[in-house]
Design a protein around this motif. Structure first.
Motif, PDB file in Angstrom:
ATOM      1  N   UNK A  95       0.868  -1.109   0.058  1.00 41.96           N
ATOM      2  CA  UNK A  95       0.003  -0.084  -0.028  1.00 41.96           C
ATOM      3  C   UNK A  95       0.812   1.111  -0.158  1.00 41.96           C
ATOM      4  N   UNK A  96       0.320   2.329  -0.333  1.00 33.41           N
ATOM      5  CA  UNK A  96       0.870   3.427  -0.021  1.00 33.41           C
ATOM      6  C   UNK A  96       1.094   3.935   1.374  1.00 33.41           C
ATOM      7  N   UNK A  97       2.064   4.525   1.746  1.00 28.07           N
ATOM      8  CA  UNK A  97       2.493   4.760   2.957  1.00 28.07           C
ATOM      9  C   UNK A  97       1.521   5.354   4.057  1.00 28.07           C
ATOM     10  N   UNK A  98       0.543   5.994   3.706  1.00 26.78           N
ATOM     11  CA  UNK A  98      -0.520   6.521   4.452  1.00 26.78           C
ATOM     12  C   UNK A  98      -1.654   5.480   4.772  1.00 26.78           C
ATOM     13  N   UNK A  99      -1.760   4.606   3.574  1.00 24.96           N
ATOM     14  CA  UNK A  99      -2.429   3.426   4.031  1.00 24.96           C
ATOM     15  C   UNK A  99      -2.001   2.305   4.717  1.00 24.96           C
ATOM     16  N   UNK A 100      -0.622   2.162   4.855  1.00 21.37           N
ATOM     17  CA  UNK A 100      -0.029   1.198   5.824  1.00 21.37           C
ATOM     18  C   UNK A 100      -0.136   1.960   7.169  1.00 21.37           C
ATOM     19  N   UNK A 101       0.118   3.042   7.393  1.00 27.92           N
ATOM     20  CA  UNK A 101      -0.014   3.620   8.559  1.00 27.92           C
ATOM     21  C   UNK A 101      -1.128   3.706   9.148  1.00 27.92           C
ATOM     22  N   UNK A 102      -2.460   3.796   8.433  1.00 26.04           N
ATOM     23  CA  UNK A 102      -3.746   3.822   8.843  1.00 26.04           C
ATOM     24  C   UNK A 102      -4.066   2.502   9.549  1.00 26.04           C
ATOM     25  N   UNK A 103      -3.681   1.421   8.434  1.00 27.44           N
ATOM     26  CA  UNK A 103      -4.052   0.037   9.174  1.00 27.44           C
ATOM     27  C   UNK A 103      -3.343  -0.209  10.356  1.00 27.44           C
ATOM     28  N   UNK A 104      -2.395   0.345  10.575  1.00 25.01           N
ATOM     29  CA  UNK A 104      -1.515   0.112  11.787  1.00 25.01           C
ATOM     30  C   UNK A 104      -2.065   0.794  13.173  1.00 25.01           C
ATOM     31  N   UNK A 105      -2.483   2.069  12.668  1.00 26.02           N
ATOM     32  CA  UNK A 105      -3.155   2.800  13.761  1.00 26.02           C
ATOM     33  C   UNK A 105      -4.551   2.057  14.131  1.00 26.02           C
ATOM     34  N   UNK A 106      -5.301   1.443  13.254  1.00 24.24           N
ATOM     35  CA  UNK A 106      -6.446   0.936  13.407  1.00 24.24           C
ATOM     36  C   UNK A 106      -6.125  -0.317  14.212  1.00 24.24           C
ATOM     37  N   UNK A 107      -5.171  -1.120  13.705  1.00 24.23           N
ATOM     38  CA  UNK A 107      -4.977  -2.282  14.541  1.00 24.23           C
ATOM     39  C   UNK A 107      -4.754  -2.018  16.245  1.00 24.23           C
ATOM     40  N   UNK A 108      -3.680  -0.953  16.374  1.00 21.54           N
ATOM     41  CA  UNK A 108      -3.271  -0.700  17.635  1.00 21.54           C
ATOM     42  C   UNK A 108      -4.791  -0.090  18.479  1.00 21.54           C
ATOM     43  N   UNK A 109      -5.298   0.655  17.688  1.00 21.07           N
ATOM     44  CA  UNK A 109      -6.517   1.544  18.506  1.00 21.07           C
ATOM     45  C   UNK A 109      -7.496   0.236  18.778  1.00 21.07           C
ATOM     46  N   UNK A 110      -7.680  -0.675  17.988  1.00 16.99           N
ATOM     47  CA  UNK A 110      -8.810  -1.830  18.144  1.00 16.99           C
ATOM     48  C   UNK A 110      -8.027  -2.691  19.362  1.00 16.99           C
ATOM     49  N   UNK A 111      -7.016  -2.979  19.343  1.00 19.53           N
ATOM     50  CA  UNK A 111      -6.339  -3.832  20.285  1.00 19.53           C
ATOM     51  C   UNK A 111      -6.449  -3.422  21.577  1.00 19.53           C
ATOM     52  N   UNK A 112      -6.387  -1.632  21.773  1.00 21.77           N
ATOM     53  CA  UNK A 112      -6.367  -1.296  23.027  1.00 21.77           C
ATOM     54  C   UNK A 112      -7.808  -1.300  23.512  1.00 21.77           C
ATOM     55  N   UNK A 113      -8.597  -1.017  22.634  1.00 21.28           N
ATOM     56  CA  UNK A 113     -10.043  -0.927  22.891  1.00 21.28           C
ATOM     57  C   UNK A 113     -10.677  -2.083  23.473  1.00 21.28           C
TER      58      UNK A 113
END
Length: 206
Positions: A95-113
Motif C-alpha cells: 500500500x501507499x505509506x498513509x494506507x499502511x500507517x492507517x491500517x497499523x493505527x487502526x490495529x493498535x486502537x482496536x487492540x487497546x479498545x
C-alpha cells in the motif's frame, strides 16, 4: 494488452459499487471499457480520494512492481498489533505509506479498545488482472475501477476476529467504533459490504 474474456452480469444486490452502466456484459480486462463504468454516488468519494495519491490505475504486476521499486508502495506485514492479514489470493500486501500507517493505527486502537483482540484484513491492493480473476469466482467484485486499484484501500472482515470465523457483535461494534473515529477525523471513507461481510476502507490523502 491481452484481454482476458470474462463475461459478467451486474448484480442488483445491496453493496454493489456499480449499478446501471454495469448491467451489460463486459470483458473483465478491457481497460477502455472498464473506464466507462460509472461508480455509484456512495463509492465516488473513494475513487476521488484514491486519485490524489499520484498512483495510476494498477493494470498488472509490472505496474505494482514499478511503485514498489520507486518507494511509493510499502509492504504490509502478515500480522501486527491488533490485526492479521489472511491469505491473499486476489490482492497484494502492498500500500501507499498513509494506507499502511492507517491500517497499523487502526490495529493498535482496536487492540487497546478490546484488550488485545485482533481483526482480519481480507483484501488489500488489486490490479485489474487481479479483479478479472476475482470476478470469475465473485460476481460482486467491481466491474469498473476500484479504489483497490490505487493502493490505498483495504477490507476488514466483521465476522472474523482473532482468526476465528464467528459472528461476534461485541467485536464488530468495537471495529465500527474505530472506523467512525477515523472517519470523523477526515482520515478515511468506509462502506459496510453485506455480501462480503467486510468493511471497505479507503484512506484519504490528508
Amino acid at each position: 494488452m491481452k484481454k482476458f474474456l470474462c463475461v459478467i452480469f451486474a448484480s442488483l444486490i445491496h453493496g454493489s459499487f456499480y449499478s446501471q452502466a454495469a448491467k451489460k456484459a463486459l470483458p473483465c480486462y478491457d481497460f477502455s471499457e472498464v473506464l466507462k463504468v460509472e461508480p455509484t454516488l456512495l463509492y465516488k468519494p473513494h475513487l476521488d480520494a484514491s486519485k490524489s495519491f499520484g498512483v495510476k490505475i494498477l493494470q498488472d504486476s509490472k505496474t505494482v512492481l514499478k511503485y514498489i521499486n520507486n518507494g511509493k508502495f510499502h509492504k504490509i506485514k502478515k500480522s501486527g498489533k491488533g490485526y492479521h492479514v489472511q491469505k491473499l489470493d486476489y490482492s497484494r500486501a502492498w500500500m501507499v505509506s498513509k494506507g499502511k500507517l492507517m491500517l497499523e493505527k487502526m490495529g493498535t486502537r482496536f487492540s487497546k479498545d478490546t484488550k488485545g483482540n485482533s481483526f482480519t484484513v481480507s483484501s488489500i491492493t488489486r490490479t485489474l488482472e487481479d479483479q478479472c480473476r476475482l470476478r470469475r469466482v465473485n460476481s460482486n467484485a467491481s466491474l469498473g475501477i476500484s479504489s483497490h486499484n490505487y493502493g490505498n484501500s483495504f477490507d476488514i472482515s466483521y465476522v472474523r476476529f482473532n482468526g476465528v470465523l464467528k459472528y461476534n457483535p461485541k467485536m464488530e461494534a468495537a471495529l465500527e467504533k474505530v472506523l467512525k473515529y477515523y472517519y470523523n477525523l477526515g482520515r478515511i471513507y468506509y462502506i459496510k459490504e453485506k455480501q462480503q461481510s467486510c468493511y471497505h476502507i479507503t484512506v484519504r490523502n490528508y
